[in-house]
Design a protein around this motif. Structure first.
Motif: not given
Length: 550
Positions: A119, A260-261, A344, A425, A432, A434-435
């Protein structure tokens, strides 16, 4: 001249004692009002810079942190006897997302060697995990752990503690009642086993007490958390044991994994006991398929990745009066460097953001994000009030003893972990990330529950500051412990990784400490250094049962 006290913000009407201050002592430092100390002030505690009358507001870090319950003279000690929690109101205001990015030239071209997943995420470790969907399967998970750990070389054949007991047994059987309580010499037992799968860092067993008997929302949240671990970049694959009749169903877990995936492709072994029937058959199948999965995971090798692939969880526990002026702002600077590099960071523990809601909501990138944060804070606090508590009850006895006497004082210092970058975010548990950038994740202040959630959200390293000491770790992500003071670091070297005490002593700046921490993170991410919690097998995992914890 030794710096004995610190006013953190020009607006503050209290100061922090950096060392013990004695009654009658004159404090005469630049940027501080001249004060005669009225009573002994322990290190880490606060004293008044002005006379405070009953009802007067108290400011630290430039924000409201309490109100005087009785008269506190200039130079007097603040305590739970004369101060109560208070915090400012908050509302939607203009965006303030400008920030001074740190100089990242020293880190722009640095990389770490990690495990690249399909991913696009990159792991700092390569684990296989075994998870029960419900507490009824914990015993079977324990059987698998006993079968695998020593045989695969992930546990010592004999620990120093087992050797100690064996020595005492020999002395008892020989009639000697004066037991030797010292550990046996290392040559009397085997500390290490040879790993069968050298590219697999371990097989981890995540038992818990949930999955049935709670609300459907609890079951869905548990499935979301477990899905976060299964899809985590530090996880190569998973074995999941289900009884079959519980609220947390395998179908729900699959839904949460897909959220999530959507293109999930890791090895995933799903076994349901009520379908298989015989327990021995269930365990035999679990062992066979898990072994095959481990062999697949062992084929993976570390490859270079940019630092932007790091996702850092920010945590504190056993905090003290130095947390907000040493370790927390130090990792806040580390956070800012990482965000500037495209990485992140995750700031959680919402009860410990009480009083700084306005600043954090103003830093949100848009109105919707800010409103989401404020709504989560308001709802969480109200739920706590409804069961007879509230954010005000968050500080523990240890916090209070070491100078964090109101939740707002604790929170204003805890928020420093998030640095100064914009909030990109806001996530509700068990979301979870994502940014890239600074993410706020709604979790309790409870150390293990919050750390568990941050890892479920994707953190592949966790920075955990402490002033009192705690062994907290995580099954799949290295948790680096940072002491706020050097005395703690020297006392608990077996669980503390990094000392930020030099900041208090004036021997290091926050910026220097932040860069030193990031260099240490890179060593850990490479696999060259183990976190103390990893070495000690502190595999703490506690899902949050919503509405119970602060």
């Amino acid at each position: 001249m030794q710096t004995k006290a610190l006013r953190i913000h020009p607006k503050d009407n209290v100061a922090v004692a950096l060392t013990v201050l004695y009654k009658g002592e004159q404090i005469n430092q630049p940027a501080l009002p001249q004060v005669e100390i009225q009573e002994n002030i322990p290190a880490k505690h606060k004293y008044a810079l002005v006379d405070l009358n009953e009802g007067d507001e108290i400011f630290m870090y430039g924000v409201l942190v309490g109100k005087a319950m009785s008269f506190i003279p200039k130079g007097g000690l603040l305590s739970i006897k004369n101060v109560k929690h208070a915090s400012g109101s908050f509302e939607l205001k203009e965006r303030h997302t400008e920030w001074h990015k740190p100089d990242v030239a020293a880190f722009e071209n640095k990389t770490f060697n990690g495990y690249h997943r399909a991913d696009g995420a990159v792991g700092t470790r390569n684990f296989w995990i075994v998870i029960p969907m419900v507490f009824c399967e914990n015993k079977n998970v324990d059987v698998l752990q006993e079968a695998f750990m020593k045989a695969l070389g992930y546990a010592p054949k004999e620990s120093p503690y087992e050797a100690m007991v064996q020595r005492m047994i020999r002395e008892y059987e020989s009639g000697n009642k004066e037991y030797d309580l010292m550990f046996a010499d290392e040559d009397e037992f085997v500390l290490e086993n040879k790993k069968v799968f050298p590219n697999v860092d371990g097989i981890k067993f995540l038992t818990h007490t949930m999955g049935c008997g709670g609300t459907r929302d609890d079951a869905r949240a548990l499935c979301g958390l477990l899905a976060g671990y299964i899809t985590h970049p530090n996880v190569a694959g998973a074995t999941v044991l289900s009884l079959g009749c519980q609220n947390a169903q395998l179908a729900t877990l699959k839904e949460e994994i897909e959220k999530r995936d959507a293109n999930f492709s890791k090895p995933l072994i799903l076994l349901e006991q009520q379908k298989i029937g015989n327990e021995k058959k269930l365990l035999g199948e679990a062992i066979k398929k898990t072994f095959e999965g481990l062999a697949m995971a062992n084929e993976l090798e570390r490859k270079p990745a940019p630092l932007s692939k790091l996702c850092i969880g920010l945590e504190c526990g056993g905090s003290d009066g130095f947390s907000g002026i040493s370790a927390n702002p130090a990792i806040g600077y580390t956070s800012d460097i990482l965000v500037a590099l495209g990485g992140t960071v995750i700031l959680s523990e919402f009860p410990e953001l009480c009083g700084v809601e306005q600043e954090l909501s103003d830093r949100c990138v848009d109105d919707n994000t800010a409103e989401n944060f404020m709504q989560l804070m308001t709802t969480y606090n109200q739920r706590a009030v409804d069961v007879g508590s509230g954010f005000y009850a968050n500080p523990s006895p240890g916090n209070i003893k070491d100078g964090l006497i109101t939740d707002a004082i604790k929170s204003a210092g805890a928020a420093k972990k998030g640095g100064t970058s914009p909030v990109t975010d806001v996530l509700d548990y068990p979301g979870k990330v994502s940014k890239p950038g600074l993410n706020l994740l709604c979790t309790p202040g409870s150390d293990v529950e919050s750390t568990t959630a941050e890892v479920g959200a994707g953190a592949n390293i966790v920075l955990f500051t402490t002033g009192l000491g705690t062994p907290t770790g995580n099954p799949v992500t290295p948790v680096l412990k940072l002491s706020t003071n050097t005395a703690l670091y020297n006392k608990m070297t077996d669980i503390i990784d990094i000392d930020t005490g030099p900041i208090i002593e004036g021997n290091e700046t926050i910026e220097q400490a932040g860069e030193r921490i990031l260099n240490y993170i890179i060593d850990v991410a490479n696999g060259n250094v183990q976190a103390k919690a990893e070495a000690g097998l502190h595999d703490d995992f506690i899902p949050w049962k919503r509405g119970i914890s602060l």
